[in-house]
Structure formats: structure tokens, C-alpha cells
Design an enzyme around this catalytic site. Structure first.
Site, PDB file in Angstrom:
ATOM      1  CB  SER A 106      22.474 -83.469  47.190  1.00  0.00           C
ATOM      2  OG  SER A 106      23.551 -84.556  47.496  1.00  0.00           O
ATOM      3  CG  ASP A 116      23.764 -88.209  46.135  1.00  0.00           C
ATOM      4  OD1 ASP A 116      23.077 -88.696  45.178  1.00  0.00           O
ATOM      5  OD2 ASP A 116      23.834 -87.012  46.260  1.00  0.00           O
ATOM      6  CG  MET A 176      28.194 -92.096  45.680  1.00  0.00           C
ATOM      7  SD  MET A 176      29.650 -90.794  45.200  1.00  0.00           S
ATOM      8  CE  MET A 176      28.355 -89.489  44.844  1.00  0.00           C
ATOM      9  CG  MET A 233      22.738 -89.547  36.767  1.00  0.00           C
ATOM     10  SD  MET A 233      22.564 -88.895  38.636  1.00  0.00           S
ATOM     11  CE  MET A 233      24.107 -87.868  38.815  1.00  0.00           C
TER      12      MET A 233
HETATM   13  C1  DX5 Z   1      26.250 -86.971  41.943  1.00  0.00           C
HETATM   14  C2  DX5 Z   1      25.098 -86.940  42.795  1.00  0.00           C
HETATM   15  C3  DX5 Z   1      24.704 -85.758  43.099  1.00  0.00           C
HETATM   16  C4  DX5 Z   1      25.488 -84.649  43.531  1.00  0.00           C
HETATM   17  C5  DX5 Z   1      25.041 -83.347  42.962  1.00  0.00           C
HETATM   18  O1  DX5 Z   1      26.886 -88.216  41.854  1.00  0.00           O
HETATM   19  O2  DX5 Z   1      24.264 -88.041  42.489  1.00  0.00           O
HETATM   20  O3  DX5 Z   1      23.251 -85.862  43.600  1.00  0.00           O
HETATM   21  O4  DX5 Z   1      25.372 -84.488  45.042  1.00  0.00           O
HETATM   22  O5  DX5 Z   1      25.905 -82.640  43.403  1.00  0.00           O
HETATM   23  P1  DX5 Z   1      25.952 -80.928  42.639  1.00  0.00           P
HETATM   24  O6  DX5 Z   1      24.722 -80.327  42.797  1.00  0.00           O
HETATM   25  O7  DX5 Z   1      27.185 -80.499  43.362  1.00  0.00           O
HETATM   26  O8  DX5 Z   1      26.241 -81.241  41.162  1.00  0.00           O
HETATM   27 ZN    ZN Z   2      22.025 -87.918  43.454  1.00  0.00          ZN
END
Ligand code: DX5
Ligand code: ZN
Length: 214
Positions: free
Chosen positions: A6, A33, A35, A135
Site C-alpha cells: 500500500s 487507498d 479515502m 479488512m
Molecule cells: C487502511 C488501508 C490499508 C492500509 C494498510 O484503511 O486500507 O490498505 O494502508 O496499512 P498497514 O499495512 O500499515 O496496516
Molecule cells: Zn487498503
């Protein structure tokens, strides 16, 4: 294991160098990602950044939309270079219609479930999906702790997919490192997303190759 690092945890001041590293690595996908500050309590980046990543990347882009009304952006997501468009089940009132529209636009269709959403909600759509993302943290931030229930949930999803004859891949996102990645691999995951574990590693390229061996 299909590794999808990511870029949320990448250095945006030198994103080109981080993408070059991902191009050289054993990663098969690059996870973006998005948001919106509404569906999740954080804002990340949007289409101009994804477009810039797509220009540089030699790997397929896996775009995870943590936004309301993702059905309104299907052609924009496609036009900025996404191979996989991933929408949240919780953000889609007409999930079947949205999934068909993503595929009609020429992308692979993926659906994400939040930690509290049971896998059974996908029973009637599972054969239409290319990927399901579970998730393993509440979406919105990188660097959170893996929720242990995701291991049992991955097993339930593996059963649902295998019983239905669906070809959907199982991807897990949130708090993934070599330890939690091994747990979900044993439970039947095909792909892991990893942000902070990869980009905070001393040698990110090596870390990706270790995840790929899980
Ligand atoms: C969280 C994102 C993830 C995030 C994961 O909302 O969807 O993709 O980047 O990050 P890590 O691997 O640090 O948990
Ligand atoms: Zn993600």
C-alpha cells in the site's frame, strides 16, 4: 502469495523512487487507498496521484475506494489506470449493479468487507467477484493492529468461495506483517496488502519477497 504493497505508507515526496522499488520487487499489485473523509475518518489522495503512479508502475493497480458513492467514479477510476476497482459493501446500496458496471468498464471487480460485516453477505454475489478483501483493521489509517478474528473469517470466506465454485481471490488488508501474513495464508488467503510493514522495513524489497513466499 500475491503481495500488494500500500502506497499510503510510501514517501509522497519521492513517490517515483518508491514505485521504482515496487517495480523491481516481487509485488504483483500496487494498492492505492482512496479515502474521502466521509466513509472513513481520514483523507488520503485521489485521481491525480493514482494517474501518476500508473504512469510509472509496471505492476497492476489495485484501487481500494474507502468512499461513499463509489459507483459515481467508475469511468474515472478506469481512466486513471486501475486494473482492479475495489468498493466497500457498506458503501453500496446496489452492490450487484455496481459490480456489473465495474466489469462492463473493463476492470476486475473487488468488494471489501469491514471487520464487523459477515462474509455471508456476499453469498449471492460471490460468483460475480474477482476478489474479496477482508479488512483486518477498521479502515482509515495505516499502522493499526491486526484484528485476530480475521483468521477465522478468512476460513469462512475460503469455504464460501470453494463451495460456490467462485474464482474470487481472497485479499487481507490491515496490520499485515510476516507473522499475521502467515496466519491468513494458512487460513486460505491468496493476497495480502501491506503498508507500514513494507515501507518501514530496513529493506522493503526483501520484505516484499518474504511476504511473497508465505
Ligand atoms: C487502511 C488501508 C490499508 C492500509 C494498510 O484503511 O486500507 O490498505 O494502508 O496499512 P498497514 O499495512 O500499515 O496496516
Ligand atoms: Zn487498503
Amino acid at each position: 502469495m500475491i503481495v500488494s504493497p500500500s502506497i499510503l505508507s510510501a514517501d509522497f515526496g519521492r513517490l517515483d523512487q518508491d514505485i521504482e522499488m515496487l517495480n523491481r520487487s516481487d509485488a504483483q499489485l500496487i494498492h492505492c487507498d482512496v479515502m474521502d473523509g466521509v466513509f472513513v475518518p481520514n483523507i488520503s489522495f485521489g485521481f491525480p496521484v493514482i494517474e501518476a503512479v500508473a504512469r510509472k508502475a509496471t505492476k497492476e493497480l489495485d484501487v481500494h475506494l474507502m468512499i461513499v458513492n463509489p459507483q459515481n467514479y467508475i469511468s474515472q477510476v478506469r481512466d486513471c489506470g486501475a486494473a482492479i476497482m475495489n468498493v466497500h459493501q457498506e458503501a453500496c446500496v446496489h452492490l450487484h449493479r455496481t459490480v456489473q458496471a465495474i466489469k462492463d468498464a473493463g476492470m476486475k471487480a473487488a468488494v471489501t468487507l469491514n471487520p464487523a460485516t459477515p462474509v455471508e453477505t456476499l453469498t449471492d454475489i460471490i460468483t460475480d467477484l474477482d476478489m474479496v478483501l477482508l479488512m483486518s483493521v477498521n479502515p482509515g489509517f495505516g499502522g493499526q493492529k491486526f484484528i485476530a478474528n480475521t483468521v477465522a473469517k478468512t476460513r469462512r470466506l475460503r469455504n464460501l468461495i470453494d463451495r460456490s465454485g467462485s474464482k474470487a481471490l481472497i485479499q487481507i488488508d490491515g496490520g499485515i506483517n510476516l507473522e499475521t501474513g502467515r496466519l491468513v495464508a494458512e487460513a486460505g488467503a491468496d493476497s495480502v496488502v501491506a503498508g507500514s510493514a513494507v515501507f518501514k522495513a530496513e529493506n522493503p524489497e526483501l520484505y516484499i519477497s518474504e511476504l511473497a513466499k508465505l
